[in-house]
Design an enzyme around this catalytic site. Structure first.
Site: not given
Ligand code: NAD
Ligand code: DAU
Length: 355
Positions: A163, A289, A38-39, A89, A134-136, A16, A159, A258, A223
């Site tokens: 966030k 899963d 930071k690559l 991410s 994020t929406d998460e 992004i 994750y 998905n 999603r």
């Protein structure tokens, strides 16, 4: 020409971030855009080749955890705005290595907040700290309902918990120290330059190589997909027109299960690769899963539409075609980023399916 804004973008060599940098560099010639990245495995300067020599663009290789570097950058470039995207991410990696997510996403964000606070010394006129999230953080939805800005936080992966934690800290700096912060929480992005560990580029790459397509669980996880260029324009809108202390949800109004999305992609890839109809669907394999897998995400983007006049522009099928074509036209990019370390990750993550 003197820069009218000095904008520090973190994580600008990622998926992004690179779209955002290109958008800002091209649309705001009077801004100086400083890209601090930071690559890591996910950051790639190739993503920015077309703007790397622009007079209003500077790249700095460095870590958001490096306090001294941040202090120097704020001073040297007179940073007045931060757009913070640098993060670990990928949910699956957060399950195998949570600590990296705590360090970058939580400690890194606070380190950046502290650097801004120190540099700005309470002089907040014309300053802005924009945290891209994020929406998460909202957890998971059932069959119905949408995430609004008032939905309670309920993160369920390392994750999303990292966030969520960073979001809380950013808001704490607004309430406690009066820092001019702003946040946005966005749904799943797709488009060119996304690292092929994420669903769509992974599936495109596997179809090309006629490898199995690993669909987690029953494949009925949902999603809300947003074209990455639309996310860049939404960030632009929030950055320029949003109100301090506010949060804006960003989404595509574009929900897919998905398995339906993978089917759609398979049929498109058969067409683009000139293969017999139905060949890619035969590669689909239902695999173990993801632990704690969130069932459904979907964004209510009414606030950003009503208050800032932003709406997504790219329709799902058009975006999917543009994405698939980009990956087929840029196989060298894909080969380069999927060589080396990524091979090891893939084998570990998809043990049964590797090969
Ligand atoms: P990405 O993984 O493609 O890129 C992350 C970038 O951050 C990379 O360039 C990486 O090198 C850099 N980075 C990582 N750790 C760093 C550190 N310690 N210091 C400096 N740079 C560092 O991520 P993305 O998908 O482009 O996501 C960007 C941001 O947007 C993240 O904060 C993510 O949480 C958020 N977001 C992503 C999505 C999505 O669908 N991809 C959706 C909503 C929000
Ligand atoms: O919602 C926003 C989030 O979207 C961002 O915050 C994250 O940074 C980004 O990675 C993305 O998270 P997801 O976990 O939703 O994306 P991912 O591409 O990993 O997976 C999308 C869906 O596809 C999810 O339900 C898991 C499933 N999946 C994923 C992979 C990699 C599979 O079925 N098979 C796979 O191999």
């Amino acid at each position: 020409m003197e820069a009218t804004k000095n904008v520090l973008v973190t994580g600008g060599a990622g998926f992004i971030g690179s779209h955002l940098i290109r958008h800002l560099v091209q649309n705001y010639p009077n801004y100086r855009i400083i890209n601090l990245d930071k690559l890591t495995y996910a950051g790639n300067l190739e993503n920015l080749r077309d703007v790397e020599n622009a007079p209003n663009y500077v790249f700095i290789k460095g870590d958001i955890l490096d306090i001294q570097l941040l202090q120097n950058l704020f001073q040297e470039y007179q940073i007045d705005s931060v757009i913070h995207l640098a993060a670990e991410s990928h949910v699956d990696r957060s399950i195998s290595n949570p600590m990296q997510f705590i360090e970058t996403n939580i400690v890194g964000t606070v380190t950046l907040l502290n650097a801004a606070r120190t540099a700005w010394e309470g002089e907040y006129e014309g300053k802005r700290f924009y945290h891209v999230s994020t929406d998460e953080v909202y957890g998971t939805l059932g069959e119905t309902g949408l995430f609004t800005e008032d939905t309670s936080y309920d993160p369920r992966s390392p994750y999303s918990a990292s966030k969520a934690s960073s979001d809380h800290l950013v808001r704490a700096y607004y309430h406690t120290f009066g820092m001019p912060v702003i946040l946005s929480n966005c749904s799943n992005n797709y488009g060119p330059y996304q690292f092929p560990e994420k669903l769509l580029p992974l599936m495109i790459n596997n179809i090309r190589h006629e490898k199995t397509l690993p669909v987690y669980g029953d494949g009925k996880y949902t999603r809300d997909w947003l074209w990455v260029g639309d996310h860049a324009s939404a960030i632009d809108r929030v950055f320029h027109e949003g109100k301090d202390g506010e949060t804006y949800n960003i989404g595509g109004n574009n929900e897919w299960k998905n398995i339906d999305l993978v089917h759609e992609l398979c049929d498109l890839m058969d067409e683009l690769l000139d293969r017999p109809a139905g060949s890619s669907r035969k590669l689909i394999t239902f695999v173990k899963d993801r632990p704690g897998h969130d069932r459904r995400y979907a964004i209510d983007a009414t606030k950003i539409k009503d208050e800032l006049g932003w709406e997504p522009t790219v329709q799902a099928r058009e975006g999917l075609r543009l994405t698939a074509k980009w990956y087929l036209d840029n196989t060298e990019w894909v080969e380069r980023v999927t060589s080396g370390e990524y091979q090891k990750y893939y084998e570990q993550q998809y043990q049964q399916e590797a090969g």
